[in-house]
Write a protein that holds these residues in place. Structure first.
Motif, PDB file in Angstrom:
ATOM      1  N   SER A   1      -3.210  10.658  -4.287  1.00 15.84           N
ATOM      2  CA  SER A   1      -4.246   9.730  -3.821  1.00 15.84           C
ATOM      3  C   SER A   1      -4.316   9.665  -2.305  1.00 15.84           C
TER       4      SER A   1
ATOM      5  N   VAL B   1      -4.229   4.755  -5.878  1.00 13.38           N
ATOM      6  CA  VAL B   1      -4.659   5.586  -7.005  1.00 13.38           C
ATOM      7  C   VAL B   1      -6.001   5.084  -7.533  1.00 13.38           C
ATOM      8  N   PHE B   2      -6.147   3.772  -7.628  1.00 18.33           N
ATOM      9  CA  PHE B   2      -7.399   3.197  -8.136  1.00 18.33           C
ATOM     10  C   PHE B   2      -8.527   3.370  -7.123  1.00 18.33           C
ATOM     11  N   TYR B   3      -8.202   3.182  -5.838  1.00 20.00           N
ATOM     12  CA  TYR B   3      -9.203   3.428  -4.797  1.00 20.00           C
ATOM     13  C   TYR B   3      -9.676   4.883  -4.842  1.00 20.00           C
ATOM     14  N   TRP B   4      -8.745   5.786  -4.998  1.00 20.10           N
ATOM     15  CA  TRP B   4      -9.044   7.220  -5.037  1.00 20.10           C
ATOM     16  C   TRP B   4     -10.038   7.545  -6.146  1.00 20.10           C
ATOM     17  N   LEU B   5      -9.768   7.075  -7.338  1.00 16.05           N
ATOM     18  CA  LEU B   5     -10.652   7.355  -8.474  1.00 16.05           C
ATOM     19  C   LEU B   5     -12.003   6.657  -8.311  1.00 16.05           C
ATOM     20  N   ALA B   6     -11.986   5.430  -7.775  1.00 20.48           N
ATOM     21  CA  ALA B   6     -13.244   4.713  -7.565  1.00 20.48           C
ATOM     22  C   ALA B   6     -14.102   5.409  -6.511  1.00 20.48           C
TER      23      ALA B   6
ATOM     24  N   ILE C   1      -2.005   0.960  -5.456  1.00 22.16           N
ATOM     25  CA  ILE C   1      -3.425   0.629  -5.482  1.00 22.16           C
ATOM     26  C   ILE C   1      -4.273   1.786  -4.970  1.00 22.16           C
TER      27      ILE C   1
ATOM     28  N   TYR D   1       0.392   8.939  -6.721  1.00 25.58           N
ATOM     29  CA  TYR D   1       0.360   8.288  -5.406  1.00 25.58           C
ATOM     30  C   TYR D   1       0.242   9.325  -4.296  1.00 25.58           C
TER      31      TYR D   1
END
Length: 358
Positions: A75, A207-212, A205, A72
């Motif tokens: 991110s 973390v997922f935005y960061w990778l995407a 969330i 977190y």
């Protein structure tokens, strides 16, 4: 000469082919050197070393919830480090990115609260403000020819002063009012600040935005014409303009991408804490730039990747939380960051020299 004699052939037969010699330019380089040529390899090795170090020095890091906290923290840095890295590959800096995050959050919060409108109105207006700040920075750099360091330093001071002065003028305080009971807040929190349960561990969330976003930025850099434009204007903008690259559009759009990143992180902060402190954000721009530099982006532009800053941000998050989990004095955090930055620059220099050495 006798009529029965035969003339020797004018051209002798070619010699039997021997082993083909290479001039060193077309020979296939070893796999190890080709890997070293990647800008993210050095920071990947550094991130792995930091991770292993804190696994040993701070046993709580091995817990799933602790690692979720590290991710977190990473991110929230990494989301902004991505557009900052693209801008650096394009040959420019943005020193206003840290306070721009707070400007965006303050705009959304005060507009929604003072006008008593749905918070999504404030969110969208804050996006327009962030894009306008990015456009202003890019336009000033392109039209005046001034270094982006000076232009964005001026923007940094303007935003820093305006954040505090306008907030005190509108709210009578240095922080915005709580907007958690306003229309649209719950929906906006789900988009910008929710969490997911994965194996009993709450993962933010972001973390997922960061990778995407990292995957999208990598695709743009390596597979699109716009990615080629970014590398071209960062390497040599005059040569890029000579071959038809829209230098003005590329540079301004990169600054506006930084504005989008600032807006997104600002919305996350707003809907996580319900209120915003107007004096925050100062110094964060150096963290974003450092994550990009540690990730392999050159200060001179024209070289870098989107994956490198992901590992750079992870190193920051790992050190930030690892010091806490290890029970050390958190005052050492900035010292660790300085060591990481210098070490990463030296490693990246060695990696590039090894990759180009024959």
């Amino acid at each position: 000469m006798s009529m029965t004699q035969h003339a020797e052939p004018a051209v002798s037969a070619p010699p039997a082919p021997g082993p083909k010699e290479s001039d060193g330019r077309t020979a296939q380089r070893p796999l190890a050197l080709r890997l070293l040529a990647r800008p993210e390899v050095g920071v990947f090795l550094g991130a792995a070393a930091v991770y292993v170090f804190f696994l040993i020095a701070a046993p709580p890091v091995r817990d799933g919830s602790s690692m979720a906290t590290v991710l977190y923290q990473s991110s929230t840095i990494g989301i902004m480090a991505l557009p900052v890295a693209l801008l650096m590959i394009g040959g420019e800096f943005d020193l206003s990115s840290g306070v721009a995050v707070i400007t965006s959050a303050l705009t959304a919060s005060m507009l929604a609260y003072q006008l008593s409108v749905n918070v999504w109105v404030g969110v969208l207006f804050a996006l327009l403000v962030s894009l306008a700040v990015g456009f202003f920075n890019g336009w000033m750099v392109v039209k005046t020819g001034l270094p982006s360091f000076l232009v964005t330093l001026g923007t940094f001071l303007i935003l820093q002063g305006a954040n505090l002065a306008v907030t005190k003028l509108v709210t009578g305080n240095v922080a915005t009012d709580d907007i958690s009971d306003m229309d649209g807040f719950d929906q906006a929190r789900k988009v910008f600040a929710s969490s997911f349960d994965i194996g009993g561990v709450q993962v933010k969330i972001t973390v997922f935005y960061w990778l995407a976003f990292a995957a999208l930025a990598t695709w743009v850099l390596l597979r699109t014409k716009y990615g080629n434009w970014i590398f071209s204007v960062g390497g040599n903008k005059d040569s890029a303009r000579a071959v038809g690259v829209p230098v003005t559009f590329t540079k301004i759009s990169l600054f506006m991408l930084v504005g989008v990143g600032a807006w997104f992180v600002g919305m996350h902060q707003l809907f996580t804490f319900n209120t915003v402190q107007s004096g925050e954000g100062v110094g964060q721009e150096l963290i974003y730039i450092a994550a990009a530099v540690i990730g392999g982006c050159l200060l001179t532009g024209g070289y870098g990747s989107a994956i490198g800053p992901v590992f750079g941000a992870f190193m920051f998050g790992m050190v930030n939380q690892g010091i806490v989990f290890a029970g050390w004095n958190p005052d050492w955090f900035k010292a660790f960051l300085g060591v990481m930055l210098l070490g990463a620059v030296l490693i990246n220099l060695w990696v590039r020299q090894s990759a180009t050495r024959r």
